[in-house]
Scaffold this motif. Structure first.
Motif, PDB file in Angstrom:
ATOM      1  N   ILE A  24      -2.103  -0.509  15.842  1.00 31.96           N
ATOM      2  CA  ILE A  24      -3.092  -1.312  15.108  1.00 31.96           C
ATOM      3  C   ILE A  24      -2.514  -2.642  14.673  1.00 31.96           C
ATOM      4  O   ILE A  24      -3.131  -3.700  14.826  1.00 31.96           O
ATOM      5  CB  ILE A  24      -3.600  -0.537  13.877  1.00 31.96           C
ATOM      6  N   HIS A  25      -1.278  -2.619  14.152  1.00 30.99           N
ATOM      7  CA  HIS A  25      -0.695  -3.809  13.506  1.00 30.99           C
ATOM      8  C   HIS A  25       0.529  -4.316  14.261  1.00 30.99           C
ATOM      9  O   HIS A  25       1.540  -4.685  13.668  1.00 30.99           O
ATOM     10  CB  HIS A  25      -0.350  -3.490  12.058  1.00 30.99           C
ATOM     11  N   ASP A  26       0.417  -4.321  15.568  1.00 29.71           N
ATOM     12  CA  ASP A  26       1.527  -4.703  16.436  1.00 29.71           C
ATOM     13  C   ASP A  26       2.085  -6.085  16.093  1.00 29.71           C
ATOM     14  O   ASP A  26       3.290  -6.265  15.915  1.00 29.71           O
ATOM     15  CB  ASP A  26       1.042  -4.665  17.887  1.00 29.71           C
ATOM     16  N   VAL A  27       1.213  -7.079  15.984  1.00 33.86           N
ATOM     17  CA  VAL A  27       1.671  -8.456  15.751  1.00 33.86           C
ATOM     18  C   VAL A  27       2.330  -8.591  14.386  1.00 33.86           C
ATOM     19  O   VAL A  27       3.397  -9.212  14.250  1.00 33.86           O
ATOM     20  CB  VAL A  27       0.487  -9.442  15.878  1.00 33.86           C
ATOM     21  N   ALA A  28       1.731  -7.988  13.352  1.00 37.97           N
ATOM     22  CA  ALA A  28       2.309  -8.083  12.017  1.00 37.97           C
ATOM     23  C   ALA A  28       3.692  -7.462  11.975  1.00 37.97           C
ATOM     24  O   ALA A  28       4.628  -8.012  11.379  1.00 37.97           O
ATOM     25  CB  ALA A  28       1.388  -7.382  11.007  1.00 37.97           C
ATOM     26  N   LEU A  29       3.862  -6.316  12.623  1.00 31.53           N
ATOM     27  CA  LEU A  29       5.156  -5.641  12.604  1.00 31.53           C
ATOM     28  C   LEU A  29       6.205  -6.423  13.376  1.00 31.53           C
ATOM     29  O   LEU A  29       7.381  -6.452  12.992  1.00 31.53           O
ATOM     30  CB  LEU A  29       5.003  -4.234  13.171  1.00 31.53           C
ATOM     31  N   LYS A  30       5.808  -7.073  14.455  1.00 30.85           N
ATOM     32  CA  LYS A  30       6.765  -7.903  15.190  1.00 30.85           C
ATOM     33  C   LYS A  30       7.285  -9.029  14.312  1.00 30.85           C
ATOM     34  O   LYS A  30       8.467  -9.388  14.366  1.00 30.85           O
ATOM     35  CB  LYS A  30       6.114  -8.462  16.453  1.00 30.85           C
ATOM     36  N   SER A  31       6.427  -9.599  13.499  1.00 31.39           N
ATOM     37  CA  SER A  31       6.870 -10.668  12.604  1.00 31.39           C
ATOM     38  C   SER A  31       7.845 -10.147  11.557  1.00 31.39           C
ATOM     39  O   SER A  31       8.746 -10.858  11.112  1.00 31.39           O
ATOM     40  CB  SER A  31       5.665 -11.322  11.922  1.00 31.39           C
TER      41      SER A  31
ATOM     42  N   VAL B  65      -3.471   0.342   3.487  1.00 33.70           N
ATOM     43  CA  VAL B  65      -3.166  -0.159   4.824  1.00 33.70           C
ATOM     44  C   VAL B  65      -4.479  -0.315   5.591  1.00 33.70           C
ATOM     45  O   VAL B  65      -5.282   0.623   5.686  1.00 33.70           O
ATOM     46  CB  VAL B  65      -2.229   0.800   5.571  1.00 33.70           C
ATOM     47  N   LEU B  66      -4.694  -1.490   6.148  1.00 27.84           N
ATOM     48  CA  LEU B  66      -5.943  -1.769   6.858  1.00 27.84           C
ATOM     49  C   LEU B  66      -6.064  -0.869   8.088  1.00 27.84           C
ATOM     50  O   LEU B  66      -5.106  -0.693   8.839  1.00 27.84           O
ATOM     51  CB  LEU B  66      -5.988  -3.234   7.289  1.00 27.84           C
TER      52      LEU B  66
END
Length: 615
Positions: free
Chosen positions: A344-351, A251-252
């Motif tokens: 950290i990964h707000d946008v990715a998780l929303k998708s 995980v990045l």
């Protein structure tokens, strides 16, 4: 010609070598990978015969020797096997060149050996079979000829390949390149690979694969740092048993660029297949990088990519499910850690949650959105506000935010996925309702001035509209419960588009002006639409503000400049870009008002340039 005169196709070896080097393999560096694959297969076969074997030794060319030698203690070849495997490419239809390998063998011996013609014009093989028989020597040349003879002396069981480099490929057979290529391709093969060093001694390049086994092992963490360029946020074990696929997903620790995609380093039977395979994980998993080993995925002819087939689709689903389970487990067992991950990964998780209802139940409360009360987690927001209001674009949010009641916060839905996420909430929280707001609707909700002030307010509205007529704007007067707010600039998206098209038409002429006129008419549905008040923005003057109520007793010149300054201030407060015309009226208004305050020339004299050139 007699009917029974049947002949076999003859293979042009030069053409095959050209096919290999130009159209199948990425370049001549793969020669070592192919030789190591052949050695691994030979050792696997030897273990089936007598349970022994497991070492490969490579002697690169040096200043004292121009011969490259790779030796394995595998099963070896008999004279008949040499002729059968190496003499005729394509003998078993497409199998030698394009067929997929068995799960316990990495390559196809014949075609793999021919890759050596990319670095050498002559290939010499000396081999002795573990099944018995004398040693044999096969010498192949790039002109398509070969000889098979009995080897001189007593050979050990196994095979050695001897190459003398072509004039332009010597560097690939020297120690530095050989070590680098061997470490890249074969570091994790389950055998000993020894490389002789020029000054004497040897180096071993094989080790246990750190992506198979405990995720907290120092080697696994070190590999994760190598893959993502920093210590990973987390290491996730992933697997797809149906295709013999196993590995780690890293995980990045920071959000990737918007254009980034997930990428996977793939090993086939622990031999490196490709450093970057972009389609092995689901598209939504772009917050991870992975390293895997597989025995059931099918490589392309070059063995540098994966065939898009049912096996790949199954593996993609299984690996995606493993990553998804990790997110779910994190929410159940380490909610604080999940909050860090989400940040950290707000946008990715929303998708992801837009298409995964089960995951949404765990993730959505931790996601955040911008509101007029600051950035808030959705879980906190729905607890405080069962009725949620949102603006669909950033521009609408900026306009409406300034007149929003603190008791009814507004959500900015203009960022990626945020509007869709807000619309999803009633399905996750049955008690929650969602309302989309727009600037025109919010303006209509504002109270008009008190009845006793109505006449003065209407006069101000009419007089201010005249001052704004050349600015694509009309004035309205409302009472806003923010005395410190003098005015807001209000324009819905359709009006902003109309204003922009009008500006563009004013900046061009001739044929392009006509094109823009017709395009605008088609979009508006009517040539005269731009002249309607509905196509104008609104400057909403706040009757509760002391500055707004003062201009009624000002002369026309000062009144106009005051309205212009209120207009520019509203543009800046709404983060609207200033046009050249807007900057000009601001400069003129400020200059005139300053001149009046110090007894200088009035605006009537501004046609005469000032010393600094300001009109």
């Amino acid at each position: 010609m007699p009917d029974d005169d049947v002949r076999s196709f003859q293979v042009d070896l030069r053409g095959v070598v050209d096919l290999l080097s130009r159209h199948i393999y990425s370049g001549p560096r793969v020669y070592l990978r192919e030789l190591l694959q052949n050695a691994m297969d030979a050792i696997t076969a030897r273990r089936e015969v007598d349970g022994t074997g497991g070492t490969v030794r490579i002697t690169p060319i040096s200043d004292t020797s121009d011969e490259f030698v790779l030796t394995d203690d595998g099963v070896g070849l008999t004279a008949d096997e040499v002729a059968d495997l190496l003499a005729t490419v394509g003998r078993s239809s497409k199998r030698d060149l394009f067929d997929l390998p068995r799960s316990d063998y990495l390559g196809q011996f014949g075609i793999g050996l021919l890759s050596c013609f990319m670095v050498s014009d002559t290939i010499v093989i000396r081999s002795r079979s573990a099944r018995g028989g004398r040693g044999v020597q096969w010498t192949g040349r790039s002109d398509g000829t070969f000889t098979v003879t009995e080897a001189e002396g007593e050979l050990p069981i196994g095979t050695s390949v001897h190459l003398r480099p072509r004039f332009d490929q010597g560097d690939l057979l020297r120690t530095a390149s050989v070590v680098a290529l061997a470490e890249s391709f074969a570091r994790y093969l389950p055998l000993r690979i020894l490389i002789d060093l020029p000054g004497g001694g040897e180096t071993s390049i094989t080790e246990d694969p750190p992506f198979i086994g405990p995720v907290d092992a120092p080697a696994a963490i070190a590999l994760g740092r190598e893959v993502v360029g920093a210590i990973p946020f987390e290491i996730i074990p992933i697997s797809a048993p149906g295709t013999g696929t196993v590995g780690h997903a890293y995980v990045l620790p920071s959000a990737p660029p918007p254009t980034a995609r997930q990428a996977t380093r793939v090993h086939l039977g622990r031999m490196l297949l490709a450093e970057r395979v972009d389609d092995l994980l689901p598209d939504w998993a772009f917050f991870v990088r992975a390293v895997i080993d597989t025995s059931g995925l099918n490589p392309t002819a070059s063995r540098e990519a994966i065939v898009e087939d049912d096996a790949l689709e199954h593996t993609r689903e299984q690996l995606g499910a493993a990553i998804r389970r990790w997110v779910l487990d994190l929410g159940l067992t380490q909610p604080h850690r999940l909050a860090q991950f989400v940040a950290i990964h707000d946008v990715a998780l929303k998708s992801i949650v837009l298409h995964d209802d089960e995951l949404a139940g765990f993730i959505v409360p931790w996601l955040s959105v911008e509101t007029t009360l600051g950035r808030m987690r959705i879980g906190e927001l729905v607890e405080r506000m069962p009725h949620l209001r949102y603006a669909e674009t950033i521009d609408e949010y900026r306009q409406v935010a300034s007149i929003t009641d603190e008791r009814r916060p507004l959500i900015n839905g203009g960022y990626l996925y945020d509007a869709e996420l807000v619309q999803l909430l009633p399905g996750l929280y049955p008690a929650v309702t969602v309302e989309r707001v727009d600037v025109v609707g919010e303006l209509d909700r504002l109270d008009p001035p008190p009845l006793d002030d109505r006449a003065a307010a209407l006069a101000l509205e009419e007089r201010a509209s005249i001052a704004l007529v050349d600015l694509d704007c009309a004035a309205v007067v409302r009472s806003i419960d923010e005395p410190g707010l003098p005015a807001i600039y209000v324009a819905d998206p359709a009006v902003l588009r109309t204003i922009e098209r009008r500006r563009m038409r004013g900046s061009v002429s001739g044929i392009w002006g006509g094109v823009l006129d017709r395009a605008s008419a088609a979009l508006d549905g009517d040539h005269d639409h731009d002249d309607d008040d509905d196509a104008r923005a609104r400057l909403c003057l706040n009757w509760s503000n002391r500055v707004v109520r003062r201009p009624s007793d000002l002369d026309d010149e000062v009144f106009t400049h005051t309205v212009h300054l209120l207009y520019v201030q509203a543009l800046l407060a709404g983060q609207r870009p200033l046009r050249e015309q807007d900057r000009a009226i601001m400069t003129t208004a400020l200059t005139s008002l300053v001149d009046r305050s110090v007894g200088g020339p009035s605006d009537r004299d501004t046609h005469n340039p000032l010393p600094d050139g300001t009109a």
